[in-house]
Structure formats: structure tokens, C-alpha cells
Write a protein that holds these residues in place. Structure first.
Motif, PDB file in Angstrom:
ATOM      1  N   PRO A 146       0.796  -1.227   0.000  1.00  0.00           N
ATOM      2  CA  PRO A 146       0.000   0.000   0.000  1.00  0.00           C
ATOM      3  C   PRO A 146       0.829   1.278   0.000  1.00  0.00           C
ATOM      4  O   PRO A 146       0.331   2.335  -0.388  1.00  0.00           O
ATOM      5  CB  PRO A 146      -0.833  -0.115   1.283  1.00  0.00           C
ATOM      6  CG  PRO A 146      -0.066  -1.048   2.150  1.00  0.00           C
ATOM      7  CD  PRO A 146       0.628  -2.004   1.238  1.00  0.00           C
ATOM      8  N   PHE A 147       2.092   1.193   0.448  1.00  0.00           N
ATOM      9  CA  PHE A 147       2.884   2.429   0.490  1.00  0.00           C
ATOM     10  C   PHE A 147       4.382   2.189   0.354  1.00  0.00           C
ATOM     11  O   PHE A 147       5.065   2.948  -0.303  1.00  0.00           O
ATOM     12  CB  PHE A 147       2.601   3.221   1.780  1.00  0.00           C
ATOM     13  CG  PHE A 147       2.701   2.416   3.050  1.00  0.00           C
ATOM     14  CD1 PHE A 147       3.908   2.225   3.683  1.00  0.00           C
ATOM     15  CD2 PHE A 147       1.561   1.860   3.613  1.00  0.00           C
ATOM     16  CE1 PHE A 147       3.995   1.488   4.854  1.00  0.00           C
ATOM     17  CE2 PHE A 147       1.628   1.121   4.781  1.00  0.00           C
ATOM     18  CZ  PHE A 147       2.845   0.930   5.406  1.00  0.00           C
ATOM     19  N   ASP A 148       4.928   1.136   0.948  1.00  0.00           N
ATOM     20  CA  ASP A 148       6.384   0.980   1.030  1.00  0.00           C
ATOM     21  C   ASP A 148       6.949   0.254  -0.189  1.00  0.00           C
ATOM     22  O   ASP A 148       7.495  -0.852  -0.090  1.00  0.00           O
ATOM     23  CB  ASP A 148       6.735   0.236   2.328  1.00  0.00           C
ATOM     24  CG  ASP A 148       8.218   0.321   2.652  1.00  0.00           C
ATOM     25  OD1 ASP A 148       8.840   1.353   2.309  1.00  0.00           O
ATOM     26  OD2 ASP A 148       8.755  -0.637   3.247  1.00  0.00           O
ATOM     27  N   HIS A 149       6.822   0.880  -1.344  1.00  0.00           N
ATOM     28  CA  HIS A 149       7.301   0.301  -2.602  1.00  0.00           C
ATOM     29  C   HIS A 149       7.626   1.449  -3.540  1.00  0.00           C
ATOM     30  O   HIS A 149       6.858   2.415  -3.655  1.00  0.00           O
ATOM     31  CB  HIS A 149       6.217  -0.593  -3.207  1.00  0.00           C
ATOM     32  CG  HIS A 149       6.675  -1.396  -4.370  1.00  0.00           C
ATOM     33  ND1 HIS A 149       6.788  -0.863  -5.646  1.00  0.00           N
ATOM     34  CD2 HIS A 149       7.045  -2.698  -4.466  1.00  0.00           C
ATOM     35  CE1 HIS A 149       7.202  -1.801  -6.470  1.00  0.00           C
ATOM     36  NE2 HIS A 149       7.366  -2.923  -5.795  1.00  0.00           N
ATOM     37  N   LEU A 150       8.757   1.378  -4.225  1.00  0.00           N
ATOM     38  CA  LEU A 150       9.206   2.513  -5.029  1.00  0.00           C
ATOM     39  C   LEU A 150       8.245   2.844  -6.170  1.00  0.00           C
ATOM     40  O   LEU A 150       8.055   4.018  -6.504  1.00  0.00           O
ATOM     41  CB  LEU A 150      10.610   2.244  -5.573  1.00  0.00           C
ATOM     42  CG  LEU A 150      11.728   2.263  -4.524  1.00  0.00           C
ATOM     43  CD1 LEU A 150      13.059   1.907  -5.156  1.00  0.00           C
ATOM     44  CD2 LEU A 150      11.806   3.618  -3.830  1.00  0.00           C
ATOM     45  N   ASP A 151       7.610   1.830  -6.778  1.00  0.00           N
ATOM     46  CA  ASP A 151       6.655   2.131  -7.848  1.00  0.00           C
ATOM     47  C   ASP A 151       5.420   2.833  -7.304  1.00  0.00           C
ATOM     48  O   ASP A 151       4.869   3.733  -7.954  1.00  0.00           O
ATOM     49  CB  ASP A 151       6.238   0.839  -8.560  1.00  0.00           C
ATOM     50  CG  ASP A 151       7.347   0.266  -9.425  1.00  0.00           C
ATOM     51  OD1 ASP A 151       8.258   1.024  -9.802  1.00  0.00           O
ATOM     52  OD2 ASP A 151       7.300  -0.947  -9.710  1.00  0.00           O
ATOM     53  N   VAL A 152       4.979   2.427  -6.121  1.00  0.00           N
ATOM     54  CA  VAL A 152       3.825   3.079  -5.483  1.00  0.00           C
ATOM     55  C   VAL A 152       4.187   4.515  -5.099  1.00  0.00           C
ATOM     56  O   VAL A 152       3.423   5.457  -5.360  1.00  0.00           O
ATOM     57  CB  VAL A 152       3.365   2.271  -4.259  1.00  0.00           C
ATOM     58  CG1 VAL A 152       2.277   3.024  -3.487  1.00  0.00           C
ATOM     59  CG2 VAL A 152       2.852   0.897  -4.690  1.00  0.00           C
ATOM     60  N   ILE A 153       5.334   4.687  -4.492  1.00  0.00           N
ATOM     61  CA  ILE A 153       5.778   6.039  -4.093  1.00  0.00           C
ATOM     62  C   ILE A 153       5.902   6.941  -5.316  1.00  0.00           C
ATOM     63  O   ILE A 153       5.465   8.100  -5.301  1.00  0.00           O
ATOM     64  CB  ILE A 153       7.114   5.965  -3.337  1.00  0.00           C
ATOM     65  CG1 ILE A 153       6.955   5.178  -2.028  1.00  0.00           C
ATOM     66  CG2 ILE A 153       7.643   7.375  -3.033  1.00  0.00           C
ATOM     67  CD1 ILE A 153       8.284   4.811  -1.376  1.00  0.00           C
ATOM     68  N   ALA A 154       6.482   6.427  -6.392  1.00  0.00           N
ATOM     69  CA  ALA A 154       6.654   7.224  -7.610  1.00  0.00           C
ATOM     70  C   ALA A 154       5.308   7.636  -8.186  1.00  0.00           C
ATOM     71  O   ALA A 154       5.149   8.763  -8.687  1.00  0.00           O
ATOM     72  CB  ALA A 154       7.459   6.446  -8.645  1.00  0.00           C
ATOM     73  N   GLY A 155       4.333   6.728  -8.124  1.00  0.00           N
ATOM     74  CA  GLY A 155       2.996   7.087  -8.601  1.00  0.00           C
ATOM     75  C   GLY A 155       2.390   8.213  -7.794  1.00  0.00           C
ATOM     76  O   GLY A 155       1.837   9.180  -8.352  1.00  0.00           O
ATOM     77  N   GLN A 156       2.495   8.127  -6.464  1.00  0.00           N
ATOM     78  CA  GLN A 156       1.955   9.201  -5.620  1.00  0.00           C
ATOM     79  C   GLN A 156       2.734  10.503  -5.818  1.00  0.00           C
ATOM     80  O   GLN A 156       2.176  11.608  -5.713  1.00  0.00           O
ATOM     81  CB  GLN A 156       1.990   8.818  -4.130  1.00  0.00           C
ATOM     82  CG  GLN A 156       1.668   7.390  -3.758  1.00  0.00           C
ATOM     83  CD  GLN A 156       0.345   6.834  -4.223  1.00  0.00           C
ATOM     84  OE1 GLN A 156      -0.218   7.288  -5.217  1.00  0.00           O
ATOM     85  NE2 GLN A 156      -0.145   5.825  -3.527  1.00  0.00           N
ATOM     86  N   ALA A 157       4.009  10.382  -6.128  1.00  0.00           N
ATOM     87  CA  ALA A 157       4.857  11.564  -6.307  1.00  0.00           C
ATOM     88  C   ALA A 157       4.438  12.421  -7.490  1.00  0.00           C
ATOM     89  O   ALA A 157       4.792  13.605  -7.558  1.00  0.00           O
ATOM     90  CB  ALA A 157       6.320  11.143  -6.465  1.00  0.00           C
ATOM     91  N   THR A 158       3.668  11.843  -8.415  1.00  0.00           N
ATOM     92  CA  THR A 158       3.215  12.654  -9.552  1.00  0.00           C
ATOM     93  C   THR A 158       2.354  13.816  -9.096  1.00  0.00           C
ATOM     94  O   THR A 158       2.252  14.830  -9.798  1.00  0.00           O
ATOM     95  CB  THR A 158       2.441  11.783 -10.562  1.00  0.00           C
ATOM     96  OG1 THR A 158       1.301  11.181  -9.927  1.00  0.00           O
ATOM     97  CG2 THR A 158       3.330  10.682 -11.132  1.00  0.00           C
ATOM     98  N   ILE A 159       1.756  13.710  -7.917  1.00  0.00           N
ATOM     99  CA  ILE A 159       1.006  14.845  -7.348  1.00  0.00           C
ATOM    100  C   ILE A 159       1.949  16.014  -7.114  1.00  0.00           C
ATOM    101  O   ILE A 159       1.604  17.176  -7.376  1.00  0.00           O
ATOM    102  CB  ILE A 159       0.310  14.438  -6.040  1.00  0.00           C
ATOM    103  CG1 ILE A 159      -0.714  13.332  -6.286  1.00  0.00           C
ATOM    104  CG2 ILE A 159      -0.356  15.643  -5.375  1.00  0.00           C
ATOM    105  CD1 ILE A 159      -1.296  12.732  -5.009  1.00  0.00           C
TER     106      ILE A 159
END
Length: 330
Positions: A146-159
Motif C-alpha cells: 500500500p505504500f512501502d514500494h518505489l513504484d507506489v511512491i513514484a505514482g503518488q509523487a506525480t502529485i
């Protein structure tokens, strides 16, 4: 800082384009008057699944699909599970979502409505996490954290990229703080582009795992309890690989809120901003109304509040707003 790069975030943006919305950044005259500074709302509520979680889930699942993955599982407090279910359905991938009994029923039903298997287990996010790991180990699912993964973090970072493009003079970004995927992503991207921007994390007083971990200097366990900000519940994982270190390095301040303050944020959003928000999405508004933002000599504004999700149980929403109206007329 981490293995994450700004190039990863731009690649994530290209990967999710057409699957995830670029969300509006709207001015709030009412909150600007309270803060005595320009205040903007970043409305992740308009995403197809009603929350920001679709960004990270989509980025991760597209990469898995490209690698030939056909079955995924996750653990979720609701919104990430819904996002995984949505992205999996769009990509033709089988999905299972593990949730604790504390997850509101409307979020569980939303996962099922998208064709995913909902596994309800235990009374905490940690219990749900263990069930997800069992499915990976015993049934061959690929895990989407749900959060601790680089692909997930990168997706949220687009904000963070969108904010920097739409409001280049932003001085403070206020982010709901939980497992840290959203905070770490936004803070990383925003500070790469505008290093002076101030990042504030807001969470509830009850069961705030990231705050407790930051205070201890390492990931720690907390008791998960019911809260209006239910999407911010759950632990960060004792073996946290990315979000704890990123959050610790990038966060400027943590604000803790009590339950009445969160309720006030929900009510203000409805009455003054014409938004139906879940508690976790209203914490930035709540912090500002409580006088916890806008007075820092470091950052006077413009201030951006990340409005993360609209997936509140409507019976609960009616009760919160109704009680506020009764109190106002008493």
C-alpha cells in the motif's frame, strides 16, 4: 536519499497517463481568509476510485502486467485496495485485497464491486498484511504494497510534480500522514523541484504509527484504534524499506489532531467547500482551522492542502454534519 529519482517520477507520470486523472488545484477563499494566505486544495477526490491511491497502484500494476503478472494481492485500509481492484480490472489481472475488520463496510463493498476478492481478517492492518503475505507464499500472488514500494511512491509523487507545475511559488504543502507513501512521494518530487518548499504531515492523535516511529527513530508498532481518519490507520511495517527514511529526511513538521478537530474539518469541507470528504482527507483543512498552519515564519503561503479521498460512509457523514448543525443551533 533512496533509490528513487525524479526521472522515476516522470516515467510514472507517462505510465499512468490516460488511466489516472491530473487533478485540479482550486483556490479556497474561506480557508485563505482563515490562514491570511492563499490556500489551495489539491482534489484527489475526483479520481475514478475517489482517492489518490489510484496513482501508485496503477503505476505498480502496469509494470507488473508488462512483466507478465496475472494475480496480485495487497493489504489495505480501503482506498488502496479499491485502487488495486480498479487497476487490476482494467488490466485483466486477478486481484485479492486483505483488510481488517476495522475497514468500513462501504470500502469493502467497493472492492468487491470491482471484481476483487475481499479477505477480511483480524483487527489491524498488520493482521491483513500477514494474510496477504500468506497468499504470496502459498498461492503465488504478486504483492502490491500500500505504500512501502518505489513504484507506489513514484505514482503518488506525480502529485508533487503537478503542484510544482500549477503553482510554482508554493511555499507549504500539507499532506495527510500515514504509512508515508503519499507523503514521501509528494515531498520527494516537490523538494527536488523547489527545495525551499515546506512539507507538513498531518495525522490523528490516536494510533499514528509514522509519528510514533519518527519519535522513536525507527519503525515501531502501535495499537490500531477506531478514528474518523480511518484511512490513516495501520502500521508502517517494522521492516520498512523506503517510506520511513524518506519521511524522516523530508518532513518539516508533524501536526496531530484530536477527533473533534477532524470532524470540524469534515463539516467545513461540506458546508464551505461543497466537498464530501472522509476524515483522512479533511485533516489538512482541520489543521488549518485549528490554527496549526499558516502562522509559521518559514512559510506564509501559498499553501496547498492535499485532499486525499471522498470514500466516507455516508451514514457517518450525515451524522457528523447533523451533530454539527445541532450544536450550532443549540
Amino acid at each position: 536519499m533512496s533509490d528513487l529519482s525524479l526521472a522515476d517520477v516522470y516515467r510514472a507520470r507517462r505510465r499512468i497517463e490516460g488511466r489516472v486523472l491530473r487533478t485540479p488545484l482550486v483556490a479556497s477563499p474561506a480557508l485563505s481568509a482563515v490562514a491570511n494566505a492563499p490556500v489551495y486544495l489539491k482534489l484527489e477526490t475526483v479520481q475514478p476510485t475517489g482517492s489518490f491511491k489510484l496513482r501508485g497502484a496503477t503505476n505498480a500494476l502496469v509494470r507488473l502486467a508488462e512483466a507478465g503478472c496475472t494475480r496480485v494481492v495487497t493489504a489495505s485500509t480501503g482506498n488502496h485496495g479499491r485502487a488495486v481492484a480498479h487497476a487490476a480490472h482494467a488490466l485483466g489481472i486477478e486481484a485479492a485485497v486483505c483488510m481488517s475488520s476495522l475497514v468500513p463496510s462501504n470500502k469493502v463493498e467497493a472492492v468487491r464491486a470491482l471484481g476483487a476478492h475481499a479477505h477480511i481478517i483480524g483487527k489491524s492492518q498488520d493482521d491483513a498484511q500477514r494474510e496477504a503475505q500468506r497468499l504470496v507464499r502459498e498461492e503465488g500472488y504478486a504483492y502490491v504494497p500500500p505504500f512501502d514500494h518505489l513504484d507506489v511512491i513514484a505514482g503518488q509523487a506525480t502529485i508533487g510534480i503537478e503542484i510544482a507545475e500549477d503553482l510554482p511559488d508554493v511555499e507549504q504543502i500539507v499532506v495527510p500522514l500515514s504509512g508515508g507513501g503519499l507523503f514521501a512521494g509528494i515531498a520527494f518530487a516537490a523538494k527536488q523541484i523547489a527545495p525551499a518548499v515546506r512539507l507538513t504531515g498531518v495525522t490523528m492523535e490516536r494510533g499514528a504509527a509514522m509519528h510514533a516511529s519518527l519519535a522513536a527513530g525507527r519503525p515501531v508498532l502501535v495499537d490500531e484504534v477506531e478514528t474518523l481518519a480511518d484511512s490513516l490507520g495501520g502500521g508502517i511495517g517494522l521492516d520498512n524499506q523506503h517510506t520511513f527514511s524518506l519521511t524522516r529526511q523530508l518532513i518539516d513538521e508533524v501536526v496531530l489532531l484530536d477527533e473533534p478537530s477532524i470532524a470540524r474539518g469534515i463539516v467545513h469541507a461540506y458546508e464551505d467547500e461543497h466537498l464530501v470528504l472522509e476524515g483522512a482527507a479533511a485533516v489538512g483543512i482541520a489543521a488549518l482551522l485549528a490554527g496549526r498552519l499558516g502562522d509559521s515564519p518559514v512559510a506564509r503561503g501559498p499553501i496547498v492542502l492535499i485532499v486525499t479521498g471522498a470514500n466516507i460512509d455516508m451514514n457517518q457523514h450525515r451524522r457528523i454534519v447533523g451533530e454539527a448543525l445541532q450544536g450550532a443551533t443549540a
